[in-house]
Design a protein around this motif. Structure first.
Motif, PDB file in Angstrom:
ATOM      1  N   VAL A   7     -38.575 -15.941  24.170  1.00 20.12           N
ATOM      2  CA  VAL A   7     -37.639 -17.065  24.189  1.00 20.12           C
ATOM      3  C   VAL A   7     -38.113 -18.129  25.179  1.00 20.12           C
ATOM      4  CG1 VAL A   7     -35.698 -15.632  23.470  1.00 20.12           C
ATOM      5  CG2 VAL A   7     -36.128 -15.953  25.905  1.00 20.12           C
ATOM      6  N   ASP A   8     -37.814 -19.377  24.857  1.00 18.92           N
ATOM      7  CA  ASP A   8     -38.261 -20.474  25.713  1.00 18.92           C
ATOM      8  C   ASP A   8     -37.334 -20.710  26.903  1.00 18.92           C
ATOM      9  OD1 ASP A   8     -36.111 -21.687  24.417  1.00 18.92           O
ATOM     10  OD2 ASP A   8     -37.367 -23.027  23.236  1.00 18.92           O
ATOM     11  N   ASP A   9     -36.130 -20.128  26.887  1.00 22.60           N
ATOM     12  CA  ASP A   9     -35.180 -20.296  27.974  1.00 22.60           C
ATOM     13  C   ASP A   9     -34.267 -19.072  27.958  1.00 22.60           C
ATOM     14  OD1 ASP A   9     -32.569 -20.948  29.164  1.00 22.60           O
ATOM     15  OD2 ASP A   9     -33.332 -22.995  29.336  1.00 22.60           O
ATOM     16  N   GLN A  10     -34.380 -18.225  28.982  1.00 17.42           N
ATOM     17  CA  GLN A  10     -33.623 -16.978  28.967  1.00 17.42           C
ATOM     18  C   GLN A  10     -32.109 -17.196  28.988  1.00 17.42           C
ATOM     19  OE1 GLN A  10     -35.767 -14.754  32.150  1.00 17.42           O
ATOM     20  NE2 GLN A  10     -35.791 -13.120  30.598  1.00 17.42           N
ATOM     21  N   GLN A  11     -31.622 -18.153  29.754  1.00 11.94           N
ATOM     22  CA  GLN A  11     -30.173 -18.363  29.804  1.00 11.94           C
ATOM     23  C   GLN A  11     -29.659 -18.890  28.480  1.00 11.94           C
ATOM     24  OE1 GLN A  11     -27.996 -17.352  32.310  1.00 11.94           O
ATOM     25  NE2 GLN A  11     -26.583 -17.723  30.611  1.00 11.94           N
ATOM     26  N   LYS A  12     -30.383 -19.834  27.893  1.00  8.59           N
ATOM     27  CA  LYS A  12     -29.982 -20.361  26.585  1.00  8.59           C
ATOM     28  C   LYS A  12     -29.989 -19.241  25.551  1.00  8.59           C
ATOM     29  CE  LYS A  12     -32.789 -22.946  24.059  1.00  8.59           C
ATOM     30  NZ  LYS A  12     -33.586 -24.059  23.526  1.00  8.59           N
ATOM     31  N   ALA A  13     -31.004 -18.375  25.621  1.00  2.70           N
ATOM     32  CA  ALA A  13     -31.080 -17.243  24.698  1.00  2.70           C
ATOM     33  C   ALA A  13     -29.908 -16.293  24.901  1.00  2.70           C
ATOM     34  CB  ALA A  13     -32.404 -16.505  24.870  1.00  2.70           C
ATOM     35  N   LEU A  14     -29.596 -15.987  26.170  1.00  2.08           N
ATOM     36  CA  LEU A  14     -28.470 -15.089  26.445  1.00  2.08           C
ATOM     37  C   LEU A  14     -27.176 -15.679  25.903  1.00  2.08           C
ATOM     38  CD1 LEU A  14     -27.388 -12.504  27.751  1.00  2.08           C
ATOM     39  CD2 LEU A  14     -27.115 -13.810  29.870  1.00  2.08           C
ATOM     40  N   ASP A  15     -26.965 -16.967  26.121  1.00  2.00           N
ATOM     41  CA  ASP A  15     -25.755 -17.624  25.628  1.00  2.00           C
ATOM     42  C   ASP A  15     -25.665 -17.534  24.105  1.00  2.00           C
ATOM     43  OD1 ASP A  15     -25.199 -18.284  28.267  1.00  2.00           O
ATOM     44  OD2 ASP A  15     -25.849 -20.377  28.055  1.00  2.00           O
ATOM     45  N   PHE A  16     -26.799 -17.733  23.413  1.00  3.82           N
ATOM     46  CA  PHE A  16     -26.815 -17.688  21.951  1.00  3.82           C
ATOM     47  C   PHE A  16     -26.626 -16.262  21.435  1.00  3.82           C
ATOM     48  CE2 PHE A  16     -28.905 -17.315  17.826  1.00  3.82           C
ATOM     49  CZ  PHE A  16     -28.278 -18.320  17.118  1.00  3.82           C
ATOM     50  N   MET A  37     -30.106 -14.684  -0.058  1.00  5.30           N
ATOM     51  CA  MET A  37     -30.745 -14.456  -1.356  1.00  5.30           C
ATOM     52  C   MET A  37     -30.994 -12.970  -1.535  1.00  5.30           C
ATOM     53  SD  MET A  37     -34.683 -15.706  -0.819  1.00  5.30           S
ATOM     54  CE  MET A  37     -35.595 -14.426  -1.641  1.00  5.30           C
ATOM     55  N   GLU A  38     -30.923 -12.531  -2.772  1.00  4.59           N
ATOM     56  CA  GLU A  38     -31.207 -11.142  -3.084  1.00  4.59           C
ATOM     57  C   GLU A  38     -32.701 -10.984  -3.262  1.00  4.59           C
ATOM     58  OE1 GLU A  38     -28.644  -9.634  -6.148  1.00  4.59           O
ATOM     59  OE2 GLU A  38     -26.890 -10.568  -5.201  1.00  4.59           O
ATOM     60  N   ALA A  39     -33.243  -9.956  -2.621  1.00  3.65           N
ATOM     61  CA  ALA A  39     -34.680  -9.677  -2.678  1.00  3.65           C
ATOM     62  C   ALA A  39     -34.860  -8.177  -2.914  1.00  3.65           C
ATOM     63  CB  ALA A  39     -35.370 -10.123  -1.392  1.00  3.65           C
ATOM     64  N   GLY A  40     -34.801  -7.777  -4.168  1.00  2.00           N
ATOM     65  CA  GLY A  40     -34.922  -6.361  -4.481  1.00  2.00           C
ATOM     66  C   GLY A  40     -33.746  -5.589  -3.916  1.00  2.00           C
ATOM     67  N   PRO A  41     -34.014  -4.620  -3.055  1.00  2.00           N
ATOM     68  CA  PRO A  41     -32.940  -3.764  -2.550  1.00  2.00           C
ATOM     69  C   PRO A  41     -32.162  -4.334  -1.357  1.00  2.00           C
ATOM     70  CG  PRO A  41     -35.031  -2.993  -1.722  1.00  2.00           C
ATOM     71  CD  PRO A  41     -35.332  -4.144  -2.663  1.00  2.00           C
ATOM     72  N   VAL A  42     -32.411  -5.585  -0.989  1.00  2.98           N
ATOM     73  CA  VAL A  42     -31.725  -6.181   0.154  1.00  2.98           C
ATOM     74  C   VAL A  42     -31.270  -7.600  -0.168  1.00  2.98           C
ATOM     75  CG1 VAL A  42     -32.985  -4.827   1.879  1.00  2.98           C
ATOM     76  CG2 VAL A  42     -33.855  -7.066   1.207  1.00  2.98           C
ATOM     77  N   THR A  43     -30.291  -8.067   0.601  1.00  2.00           N
ATOM     78  CA  THR A  43     -29.920  -9.479   0.613  1.00  2.00           C
ATOM     79  C   THR A  43     -30.286  -9.984   1.996  1.00  2.00           C
ATOM     80  OG1 THR A  43     -28.097  -9.065  -0.911  1.00  2.00           O
ATOM     81  CG2 THR A  43     -28.051 -11.141   0.315  1.00  2.00           C
ATOM     82  N   THR A  44     -30.958 -11.133   2.052  1.00  2.00           N
ATOM     83  CA  THR A  44     -31.438 -11.660   3.328  1.00  2.00           C
ATOM     84  C   THR A  44     -31.019 -13.112   3.513  1.00  2.00           C
ATOM     85  OG1 THR A  44     -33.557 -12.467   2.466  1.00  2.00           O
ATOM     86  CG2 THR A  44     -33.488 -10.166   3.206  1.00  2.00           C
ATOM     87  N   ALA A  45     -31.054 -13.542   4.752  1.00  2.00           N
ATOM     88  CA  ALA A  45     -30.906 -14.944   5.138  1.00  2.00           C
ATOM     89  C   ALA A  45     -31.689 -15.091   6.439  1.00  2.00           C
ATOM     90  CB  ALA A  45     -29.446 -15.321   5.343  1.00  2.00           C
ATOM     91  N   VAL A  46     -32.149 -16.304   6.741  1.00  2.00           N
ATOM     92  CA  VAL A  46     -32.956 -16.534   7.944  1.00  2.00           C
ATOM     93  C   VAL A  46     -32.399 -17.739   8.689  1.00  2.00           C
ATOM     94  CG1 VAL A  46     -35.265 -17.066   8.835  1.00  2.00           C
ATOM     95  CG2 VAL A  46     -35.018 -15.564   6.838  1.00  2.00           C
ATOM     96  N   PHE A  47     -32.277 -17.583  10.026  1.00  2.00           N
ATOM     97  CA  PHE A  47     -31.770 -18.670  10.850  1.00  2.00           C
ATOM     98  C   PHE A  47     -32.673 -18.916  12.051  1.00  2.00           C
ATOM     99  CE2 PHE A  47     -29.631 -14.897  12.519  1.00  2.00           C
ATOM    100  CZ  PHE A  47     -29.784 -15.028  13.884  1.00  2.00           C
ATOM    101  N   ASP A  48     -32.472 -20.086  12.672  1.00  2.00           N
ATOM    102  CA  ASP A  48     -33.180 -20.500  13.878  1.00  2.00           C
ATOM    103  C   ASP A  48     -32.347 -20.064  15.074  1.00  2.00           C
ATOM    104  OD1 ASP A  48     -34.047 -21.975  16.120  1.00  2.00           O
ATOM    105  OD2 ASP A  48     -34.533 -23.733  14.920  1.00  2.00           O
ATOM    106  N   ASP A  49     -32.954 -19.315  16.007  1.00  2.00           N
ATOM    107  CA  ASP A  49     -32.193 -18.804  17.157  1.00  2.00           C
ATOM    108  C   ASP A  49     -32.074 -19.798  18.313  1.00  2.00           C
ATOM    109  OD1 ASP A  49     -34.642 -18.694  18.539  1.00  2.00           O
ATOM    110  OD2 ASP A  49     -34.427 -16.580  19.092  1.00  2.00           O
ATOM    111  N   THR A  50     -32.521 -21.011  18.140  1.00  2.00           N
ATOM    112  CA  THR A  50     -32.499 -22.104  19.124  1.00  2.00           C
ATOM    113  C   THR A  50     -33.464 -21.885  20.283  1.00  2.00           C
ATOM    114  OG1 THR A  50     -30.714 -21.365  20.640  1.00  2.00           O
ATOM    115  CG2 THR A  50     -30.035 -22.534  18.614  1.00  2.00           C
TER     116      THR A  50
END
Length: 128
Positions: free
Chosen positions: A10-19, A104-117
């Motif tokens: 992570v680029d900022d530990q406090q920001k990461a902890l908050d998120f 989205m469904e991808a075979g045996p799983v449903t996935t989504a991807v996000f940006d953790d800031t």
């Protein structure tokens, strides 16, 4: 053998902890001041004795090119299992989280991807 600790850089530990705590809902397990950085781990409140996620500073020279390459190629740095990707997608979007992949469904799983800031893409997964 079991997984004990795994890391996301992570680029900022406090920001990461908050998120990771305030938005994603993890709880702090360890927060130890090491001078220039902290030994900072979070866990799932559903499994407080389970695997820890280390919010590790990304100061090593190899980390930035690594993170940039993963993000540039759309590759998540970590994957978290949730009971309902669609519901979690809506909850997190309501909190302002930016998704790079809608559910989205991808075979045996449903996935989504996000940006953790904090310079990472994170994947949500619900097994079928």
């Amino acid at each position: 053998m079991r997984i004990y600790i795994t890391s996301v850089f992570v680029d900022d530990q406090q920001k990461a902890l908050d998120f990771y705590t305030g938005v994603l809902g993890f709880t702090t397990k360890h927060d130890v001041d090491l001078g220039a950085a902290r030994w900072l781990t979070v866990v799932s409140p559903e499994d407080p004795a389970g695997a820890e996620l280390l919010l590790e500073p990304d100061g090593h020279p190899a980390v930035k090119p690594y993170k940039d390459a993963l993000v540039g190629d759309g590759i998540p740095a970590a994957s978290f299992q949730v009971a309902d990707v669609y519901g979690e997608y809506e909850r997190l979007r309501g909190l302002g989280v930016r998704f790079t992949q809608q559910p989205m469904e991808a075979g045996p799983v449903t996935t989504a991807v996000f940006d953790d800031t904090c310079g990472n893409l994170i994947q949500l997964v619900t097994p079928a």
